[in-house]
Design a protein around this motif. Structure first.
Motif, PDB file in Angstrom:
ATOM      1  N   PHE A  81       0.849  -1.183   0.000  1.00  0.00           N
ATOM      2  CA  PHE A  81       0.000   0.000   0.000  1.00  0.00           C
ATOM      3  C   PHE A  81       0.891   1.242   0.000  1.00  0.00           C
ATOM      4  O   PHE A  81       1.949   1.261   0.622  1.00  0.00           O
ATOM      5  CB  PHE A  81      -0.920   0.010   1.224  1.00  0.00           C
ATOM      6  CG  PHE A  81      -1.867  -1.158   1.285  1.00  0.00           C
ATOM      7  CD1 PHE A  81      -3.137  -1.064   0.746  1.00  0.00           C
ATOM      8  CD2 PHE A  81      -1.475  -2.352   1.879  1.00  0.00           C
ATOM      9  CE1 PHE A  81      -4.011  -2.144   0.800  1.00  0.00           C
ATOM     10  CE2 PHE A  81      -2.340  -3.435   1.938  1.00  0.00           C
ATOM     11  CZ  PHE A  81      -3.607  -3.325   1.390  1.00  0.00           C
ATOM     12  N   SER A  82       0.441   2.246  -0.705  1.00  0.00           N
ATOM     13  CA  SER A  82       1.187   3.503  -0.754  1.00  0.00           C
ATOM     14  C   SER A  82       0.197   4.643  -0.937  1.00  0.00           C
ATOM     15  O   SER A  82      -1.003   4.428  -1.183  1.00  0.00           O
ATOM     16  CB  SER A  82       2.188   3.496  -1.919  1.00  0.00           C
ATOM     17  OG  SER A  82       1.507   3.420  -3.168  1.00  0.00           O
ATOM     18  N   GLU A  83       0.705   5.854  -0.832  1.00  0.00           N
ATOM     19  CA  GLU A  83      -0.154   7.031  -0.989  1.00  0.00           C
ATOM     20  C   GLU A  83      -0.735   7.091  -2.398  1.00  0.00           C
ATOM     21  O   GLU A  83      -1.884   7.497  -2.575  1.00  0.00           O
ATOM     22  CB  GLU A  83       0.649   8.296  -0.693  1.00  0.00           C
ATOM     23  CG  GLU A  83      -0.197   9.554  -0.633  1.00  0.00           C
ATOM     24  CD  GLU A  83       0.571  10.738  -0.088  1.00  0.00           C
ATOM     25  OE1 GLU A  83      -0.008  11.821  -0.014  1.00  0.00           O
ATOM     26  OE2 GLU A  83       1.753  10.556   0.278  1.00  0.00           O
ATOM     27  N   SER A 124       5.580   1.338   4.695  1.00  0.00           N
ATOM     28  CA  SER A 124       5.945   2.420   5.617  1.00  0.00           C
ATOM     29  C   SER A 124       4.726   3.153   6.160  1.00  0.00           C
ATOM     30  O   SER A 124       4.787   3.753   7.240  1.00  0.00           O
ATOM     31  CB  SER A 124       6.872   3.416   4.912  1.00  0.00           C
ATOM     32  OG  SER A 124       6.263   3.939   3.743  1.00  0.00           O
ATOM     33  N   LEU A 125       3.595   3.090   5.448  1.00  0.00           N
ATOM     34  CA  LEU A 125       2.373   3.755   5.925  1.00  0.00           C
ATOM     35  C   LEU A 125       1.959   3.235   7.297  1.00  0.00           C
ATOM     36  O   LEU A 125       1.451   3.996   8.133  1.00  0.00           O
ATOM     37  CB  LEU A 125       1.221   3.529   4.933  1.00  0.00           C
ATOM     38  CG  LEU A 125       1.156   4.389   3.673  1.00  0.00           C
ATOM     39  CD1 LEU A 125      -0.064   3.992   2.842  1.00  0.00           C
ATOM     40  CD2 LEU A 125       1.089   5.869   4.028  1.00  0.00           C
ATOM     41  N   PHE A 126       2.159   1.942   7.540  1.00  0.00           N
ATOM     42  CA  PHE A 126       1.665   1.335   8.767  1.00  0.00           C
ATOM     43  C   PHE A 126       2.551   1.611   9.978  1.00  0.00           C
ATOM     44  O   PHE A 126       2.250   1.157  11.087  1.00  0.00           O
ATOM     45  CB  PHE A 126       1.474  -0.175   8.568  1.00  0.00           C
ATOM     46  CG  PHE A 126       0.472  -0.492   7.491  1.00  0.00           C
ATOM     47  CD1 PHE A 126      -0.679   0.263   7.356  1.00  0.00           C
ATOM     48  CD2 PHE A 126       0.685  -1.526   6.597  1.00  0.00           C
ATOM     49  CE1 PHE A 126      -1.600  -0.008   6.365  1.00  0.00           C
ATOM     50  CE2 PHE A 126      -0.227  -1.812   5.601  1.00  0.00           C
ATOM     51  CZ  PHE A 126      -1.375  -1.048   5.482  1.00  0.00           C
ATOM     52  N   ARG A 127       3.629   2.331   9.781  1.00  0.00           N
ATOM     53  CA  ARG A 127       4.440   2.740  10.922  1.00  0.00           C
ATOM     54  C   ARG A 127       4.231   4.206  11.268  1.00  0.00           C
ATOM     55  O   ARG A 127       4.913   4.757  12.143  1.00  0.00           O
ATOM     56  CB  ARG A 127       5.913   2.430  10.650  1.00  0.00           C
ATOM     57  CG  ARG A 127       6.176   0.916  10.737  1.00  0.00           C
ATOM     58  CD  ARG A 127       7.639   0.584  10.692  1.00  0.00           C
ATOM     59  NE  ARG A 127       8.260   0.922   9.423  1.00  0.00           N
ATOM     60  CZ  ARG A 127       8.110   0.205   8.306  1.00  0.00           C
ATOM     61  NH1 ARG A 127       7.333  -0.869   8.308  1.00  0.00           N
ATOM     62  NH2 ARG A 127       8.730   0.564   7.200  1.00  0.00           N
ATOM     63  N   LEU A 128       3.260   4.829  10.589  1.00  0.00           N
ATOM     64  CA  LEU A 128       2.897   6.207  10.924  1.00  0.00           C
ATOM     65  C   LEU A 128       1.959   6.277  12.133  1.00  0.00           C
ATOM     66  O   LEU A 128       2.156   7.108  13.014  1.00  0.00           O
ATOM     67  CB  LEU A 128       2.245   6.890   9.712  1.00  0.00           C
ATOM     68  CG  LEU A 128       3.142   7.092   8.483  1.00  0.00           C
ATOM     69  CD1 LEU A 128       2.324   7.694   7.350  1.00  0.00           C
ATOM     70  CD2 LEU A 128       4.334   7.972   8.814  1.00  0.00           C
ATOM     71  N   PRO A 129       0.921   5.408  12.219  1.00  0.00           N
ATOM     72  CA  PRO A 129       0.045   5.472  13.395  1.00  0.00           C
ATOM     73  C   PRO A 129       0.758   4.963  14.649  1.00  0.00           C
ATOM     74  O   PRO A 129       1.778   4.281  14.572  1.00  0.00           O
ATOM     75  CB  PRO A 129      -1.122   4.538  13.025  1.00  0.00           C
ATOM     76  CG  PRO A 129      -0.998   4.294  11.556  1.00  0.00           C
ATOM     77  CD  PRO A 129       0.453   4.403  11.243  1.00  0.00           C
TER      78      PRO A 129
END
Length: 297
Positions: A130-132, A191-196
């Motif tokens: 998944f990505s932006e 990397s998205l899932f390490r933002l929350p």
């Protein structure tokens, strides 16, 4: 002269006339059947065209048992009687990140979970990466300060303790659905899932999903994780009881029809019941040893 001519043309009734050198087996068959060469050739072309047409016909899918539109179970073993009459009223948004392999599993828990919750509160995203660019909606959700991701680890905070000290009460929680290796792959390669904020459950309950082997007794299915997390965030234990009811019914039905209770890998290793030989790979062997040493008698 005439009698000799007749004698040359007389043959045994069972003897076939000699074929002309230019005559192919197909042409010979046409002559024996009495069909004119032009008519026979036309019939052959028509037959060939008919056969070509058969290849263009759509292939009918194999018959599948009719499924319930709500619980996604075969209608004969529908679990809707164990679901709430109306979707549970919750304020938390739940995002399930599902590994593609889970979508085809027969005994999966996410459809049961989704059937208990409002459609606008439970979203299922299927994929490995998944990505932006690929998913702007999920990217926006991950960047919000009120979003949590439920994934255990050294960096994860206890969910119950975190919400007591957090200045912003969480409004969204993300859960990864897949085997432990699949979930790990999704978490670390996106990397998205390490933002929350990363959180985990410190619940002492054992998994009730007994028809599928878990690494340890404390590992919970996706439905169970959601049930515990939502009951904490919504401060309502009834949510956990309601979400676990269809899972209990599913396991009970499967056990009544030949399924076996699947003890955790941790339990099998500790009690010398693990049916496979220990792995030679050092990393896998180390994981096995950690499972054995983590068991409390």
């Amino acid at each position: 002269m005439e009698p000799q001519k007749k004698a040359r043309t007389r043959r045994d009734p069972g003897e076939r006339p000699p074929a002309a050198k230019s005559q192919t087996p197909k042409e010979e068959g046409r002559r024996e059947s009495g069909a004119a060469p032009a008519v026979a050739a036309l019939g052959e072309e028509v037959g060939s065209a008919s056969m070509d047409g058969l290849w263009e016909l759509p292939v009918e899918p194999s018959d599948r048992r009719p499924e319930c539109s709500r619980c996604s179970r075969p209608q004969k073993v529908c679990l809707c009687p164990f679901l709430p009459v109306h979707p549970l009223h919750i304020s938390t948004h739940l995002y399930i990140i599902q590994h593609p392999a889970e979508e085809s599993r027969v005994l999966r828990t996410v459809p049961l979970l989704a059937a208990c919750l409002p459609q606008d509160k439970c979203r299922v995203k299927i994929g490995r990466r998944f990505s932006e660019e690929r998913d702007p909606e999920l990217s926006m959700v991950c960047r919000k300060s009120g979003t949590l991701i439920l994934y255990p680890g050294a960096e994860a905070a206890n969910l119950e303790e975190f919400i007591l000290d957090s200045p912003i009460y969480p409004s969204t929680i993300i859960i990864i659905d897949g085997t432990w290796s699949q979930a790990k792959d999704i978490f670390y390669k996106n990397s998205l899932f390490r933002l929350p904020k990363q959180v985990q459950l410190k619940s002492s309950i054992s998994s009730q999903y007994v028809i599928r082997m878990q690494p340890t007794n404390r590992c919970l299915s996706t439905l169970e994780c959601a049930a515990v997390a939502l009951s904490i965030l919504e401060k309502n234990n009834y949510i956990q009881e309601t979400l676990l009811r269809p899972l209990q019914a599913l396991c009970s039905f499967q056990l009544q029809h030949g399924a076996r209770i699947r003890l955790s890998k941790e339990h099998l290793l500790k009690n010398g019941l693990y049916p496979k030989s220990m792995p030679k790979n050092k990393r896998k062997l180390r994981k096995m040893e950690l499972l054995m040493s983590s068991v409390k008698i």
